[in-house]
Design a protein around this motif. Structure first.
Motif, PDB file in Angstrom:
ATOM      1  N   ALA A  44       0.808  -1.213   0.000  1.00 28.54           N
ATOM      2  CA  ALA A  44       0.000   0.000   0.000  1.00 28.54           C
ATOM      3  C   ALA A  44       0.845   1.268   0.000  1.00 28.54           C
ATOM      4  N   LEU A  45       1.963   1.275   0.725  1.00 28.11           N
ATOM      5  CA  LEU A  45       2.775   2.478   0.824  1.00 28.11           C
ATOM      6  C   LEU A  45       3.533   2.772  -0.466  1.00 28.11           C
ATOM      7  N   GLU A  46       4.167   1.765  -1.019  1.00 29.05           N
ATOM      8  CA  GLU A  46       4.925   1.937  -2.262  1.00 29.05           C
ATOM      9  C   GLU A  46       4.571   0.797  -3.215  1.00 29.05           C
ATOM     10  N   PRO A  47       3.389   0.858  -3.810  1.00 32.38           N
ATOM     11  CA  PRO A  47       2.906  -0.280  -4.607  1.00 32.38           C
ATOM     12  C   PRO A  47       3.770  -0.517  -5.845  1.00 32.38           C
ATOM     13  N   SER A  48       4.081  -1.802  -6.055  1.00 30.92           N
ATOM     14  CA  SER A  48       4.928  -2.173  -7.189  1.00 30.92           C
ATOM     15  C   SER A  48       4.428  -3.417  -7.917  1.00 30.92           C
ATOM     16  N   VAL A  49       3.387  -4.089  -7.355  1.00 27.57           N
ATOM     17  CA  VAL A  49       2.912  -5.352  -7.934  1.00 27.57           C
ATOM     18  C   VAL A  49       1.402  -5.285  -8.158  1.00 27.57           C
ATOM     19  N   ASP A  50       0.962  -5.663  -9.332  1.00 26.85           N
ATOM     20  CA  ASP A  50      -0.453  -5.603  -9.723  1.00 26.85           C
ATOM     21  C   ASP A  50      -1.078  -6.984  -9.524  1.00 26.85           C
ATOM     22  N   ILE A  51      -1.662  -7.233  -8.326  1.00 24.09           N
ATOM     23  CA  ILE A  51      -2.131  -8.587  -8.016  1.00 24.09           C
ATOM     24  C   ILE A  51      -3.612  -8.660  -7.617  1.00 24.09           C
ATOM     25  N   ASP A  52      -4.287  -7.531  -7.456  1.00 23.51           N
ATOM     26  CA  ASP A  52      -5.705  -7.529  -7.083  1.00 23.51           C
ATOM     27  C   ASP A  52      -6.523  -7.124  -8.306  1.00 23.51           C
ATOM     28  N   HIS A  53      -7.497  -7.958  -8.686  1.00 26.83           N
ATOM     29  CA  HIS A  53      -8.151  -7.769  -9.982  1.00 26.83           C
ATOM     30  C   HIS A  53      -9.660  -7.983  -9.905  1.00 26.83           C
ATOM     31  N   ILE A  54     -10.352  -7.414 -10.915  1.00 29.34           N
ATOM     32  CA  ILE A  54     -11.793  -7.615 -11.118  1.00 29.34           C
ATOM     33  C   ILE A  54     -11.997  -8.041 -12.569  1.00 29.34           C
ATOM     34  N   PHE A  55     -12.708  -9.148 -12.771  1.00 27.16           N
ATOM     35  CA  PHE A  55     -13.020  -9.645 -14.108  1.00 27.16           C
ATOM     36  C   PHE A  55     -14.521  -9.867 -14.245  1.00 27.16           C
ATOM     37  N   VAL A  56     -15.026  -9.785 -15.482  1.00 26.34           N
ATOM     38  CA  VAL A  56     -16.433 -10.085 -15.744  1.00 26.34           C
ATOM     39  C   VAL A  56     -16.550 -10.997 -16.963  1.00 26.34           C
ATOM     40  N   ARG A  57     -17.668 -11.726 -17.002  1.00 20.63           N
ATOM     41  CA  ARG A  57     -18.010 -12.523 -18.181  1.00 20.63           C
ATOM     42  C   ARG A  57     -19.527 -12.545 -18.308  1.00 20.63           C
ATOM     43  N   SER A  58     -20.042 -12.222 -19.482  1.00 22.61           N
ATOM     44  CA  SER A  58     -21.489 -12.261 -19.717  1.00 22.61           C
ATOM     45  C   SER A  58     -21.979 -13.690 -19.685  1.00 22.61           C
ATOM     46  N   GLY A  59     -23.278 -13.849 -19.474  1.00 19.43           N
ATOM     47  CA  GLY A  59     -23.856 -15.187 -19.419  1.00 19.43           C
ATOM     48  C   GLY A  59     -25.350 -15.149 -19.599  1.00 19.43           C
ATOM     49  N   GLN A  60     -26.002 -16.189 -19.184  1.00 20.81           N
ATOM     50  CA  GLN A  60     -27.437 -16.356 -19.383  1.00 20.81           C
ATOM     51  C   GLN A  60     -28.217 -15.209 -18.746  1.00 20.81           C
ATOM     52  N   GLY A  61     -28.899 -14.444 -19.581  1.00 19.24           N
ATOM     53  CA  GLY A  61     -29.801 -13.407 -19.102  1.00 19.24           C
ATOM     54  C   GLY A  61     -29.208 -12.030 -18.944  1.00 19.24           C
ATOM     55  N   LEU A  62     -27.868 -11.914 -18.821  1.00 17.06           N
ATOM     56  CA  LEU A  62     -27.249 -10.614 -18.583  1.00 17.06           C
ATOM     57  C   LEU A  62     -25.949 -10.471 -19.364  1.00 17.06           C
ATOM     58  N   ASP A  63     -25.778  -9.317 -19.980  1.00 17.28           N
ATOM     59  CA  ASP A  63     -24.506  -8.950 -20.589  1.00 17.28           C
ATOM     60  C   ASP A  63     -23.790  -7.977 -19.660  1.00 17.28           C
ATOM     61  N   LEU A  64     -22.503  -8.208 -19.431  1.00 13.90           N
ATOM     62  CA  LEU A  64     -21.714  -7.378 -18.537  1.00 13.90           C
ATOM     63  C   LEU A  64     -20.655  -6.629 -19.333  1.00 13.90           C
ATOM     64  N   GLU A  65     -20.615  -5.317 -19.149  1.00 10.82           N
ATOM     65  CA  GLU A  65     -19.673  -4.473 -19.877  1.00 10.82           C
ATOM     66  C   GLU A  65     -18.810  -3.683 -18.893  1.00 10.82           C
ATOM     67  N   PRO A  66     -17.493  -3.878 -18.921  1.00  9.67           N
ATOM     68  CA  PRO A  66     -16.620  -3.094 -18.044  1.00  9.67           C
ATOM     69  C   PRO A  66     -16.669  -1.615 -18.403  1.00  9.67           C
ATOM     70  N   LEU A  67     -16.792  -0.768 -17.390  1.00 12.73           N
ATOM     71  CA  LEU A  67     -16.789   0.680 -17.586  1.00 12.73           C
ATOM     72  C   LEU A  67     -15.530   1.322 -17.012  1.00 12.73           C
ATOM     73  N   GLY A  68     -14.587   0.495 -16.622  1.00 18.43           N
ATOM     74  CA  GLY A  68     -13.323   1.012 -16.107  1.00 18.43           C
ATOM     75  C   GLY A  68     -13.230   0.939 -14.597  1.00 18.43           C
ATOM     76  N   GLY A  69     -12.036   1.123 -14.123  1.00 19.84           N
ATOM     77  CA  GLY A  69     -11.776   1.079 -12.690  1.00 19.84           C
ATOM     78  C   GLY A  69     -10.325   1.406 -12.432  1.00 19.84           C
ATOM     79  N   GLU A  70      -9.959   1.435 -11.142  1.00 18.57           N
ATOM     80  CA  GLU A  70      -8.625   1.865 -10.801  1.00 18.57           C
ATOM     81  C   GLU A  70      -8.260   1.400  -9.401  1.00 18.57           C
ATOM     82  N   ARG A 127     -11.239  -0.572  -7.325  1.00 21.68           N
ATOM     83  CA  ARG A 127     -12.648  -0.266  -7.585  1.00 21.68           C
ATOM     84  C   ARG A 127     -12.944  -0.370  -9.074  1.00 21.68           C
ATOM     85  N   GLY A 128     -14.138  -0.852  -9.412  1.00 16.48           N
ATOM     86  CA  GLY A 128     -14.539  -0.945 -10.805  1.00 16.48           C
ATOM     87  C   GLY A 128     -16.012  -0.644 -10.992  1.00 16.48           C
ATOM     88  N   ARG A 129     -16.362  -0.264 -12.217  1.00 17.39           N
ATOM     89  CA  ARG A 129     -17.767  -0.023 -12.583  1.00 17.39           C
ATOM     90  C   ARG A 129     -18.132  -0.963 -13.731  1.00 17.39           C
TER      91      ARG A 129
END
Length: 269
Positions: free
Chosen positions: A216-242, A256-258
């Motif tokens: 947290a103090l001096e971040p150097s590794v990208d290891i926490d993530h959010i992924f989506v996949r569409s499926g039955q009944g709903l389409d999911l579209e990434p709107l970005g995050g940070e 955080r992601g939208r």
């Protein structure tokens, strides 16, 4: 005149009831805010307990779904409190805990908070690494349809053998399900690794922009993530995050992601 007016009202009511096209239609899209965060069993990097401060921070994000890793339930080191119960109370959300293993008189694992209606919750056991691991699966309701949320915390060692085995086992379980999905957590691996590539090959799309989240103090590794996949009944579209600029409450920064959710034709396959 009064009789004619009454007849007109009755006629309009009949049209409203019998003709669905004139009724208010159900919403066909929504936007979700998602947060994932490794909270270091409710402590800061120096070991000071700060669960309530973390809860207030999470509450301030106003996320619909919060994926948390490194949670204690009644463990000695964290004051023998049920951390998910506390966080659920602070945020006013539905809290669920997934246990990895017994620890210091309680249990250690991960947890998910949902501001959305919850339809079902279960844990899925992953191949063991240096510690036991589970993924926490919660089926929630969006636009009147089910959406699967998957919270994970993969093995942490530099050797990725156990981590990749956990990813493959989870993906095999998810492949048997037709539901739309949000998968988030501490992957303990970076973009370009075979663990992350496995999710991309399985049709998952990243939500947040690449960015280091540990430490947290001096971040150097990208290891926490959010992924989506569409499926039955709903389409999911990434709107970005940070990755959020929170440096003191944990040893990881929150991510955080939208996500835009759109109703689609149901599929039976």
């Amino acid at each position: 005149m009064k009789e004619k007016g009454l007849e007109r009202v009755v006629a309009l009511l009949l049209v409203f009831v019998l003709c669905p096209s004139v009724q208010a239609s159900e919403p066909t899209k929504a936007e979700l805010k998602v947060l994932t965060w490794n909270i270091l069993h409710g402590a800061d990097a120096e070991g000071g307990l700060n669960l309530e401060a973390k809860g207030e921070y999470i509450h301030g994000q106003a996320a619909d779904l919060v994926f948390l890793q490194e949670l204690d339930e009644n463990c000695e080191r964290s004051g023998r409190v049920d951390q998910m119960e506390v966080l659920g109370g602070i945020t006013g959300t539905d809290a669920a805990f997934g246990s990895f293993m017994p620890y210091q008189g309680g249990r250690y694992g991960l947890g998910t908070l949902s501001a959305l209606p919850v339809l079902a919750t279960r844990s899925f056991s992953l191949p063991e690494g240096d510690e036991p691991r589970v993924a926490l699966l919660r089926e929630v309701e969006v636009l009147g349809r089910p959406l699967l949320t998957v919270n994970l915390h993969f093995n942490w060692t530099e050797d990725d053998t156990s981590r990749f085995a956990q990813a493959r086992a989870l993906l095999a379980e998810l492949e048997s399900l037709a539901l739309p999905m949000i998968v988030a957590g501490d992957f303990n691996d970076v973009p370009g690794s075979r663990t992350i590539e496995a999710f991309l090959e399985a049709g998952f799309v990243p939500v947040e922009k690449p960015g280091p989240s540990w430490n947290a103090l001096e971040p150097s590794v990208d290891i926490d993530h959010i992924f989506v996949r569409s499926g039955q009944g709903l389409d999911l579209e990434p709107l970005g995050g940070e990755v959020l600029d929170e440096r003191t409450l944990s040893d990881h920064r929150p991510v955080r992601g939208r996500i835009r959710v759109m109703a689609s034709e149901r599929r039976d396959d």
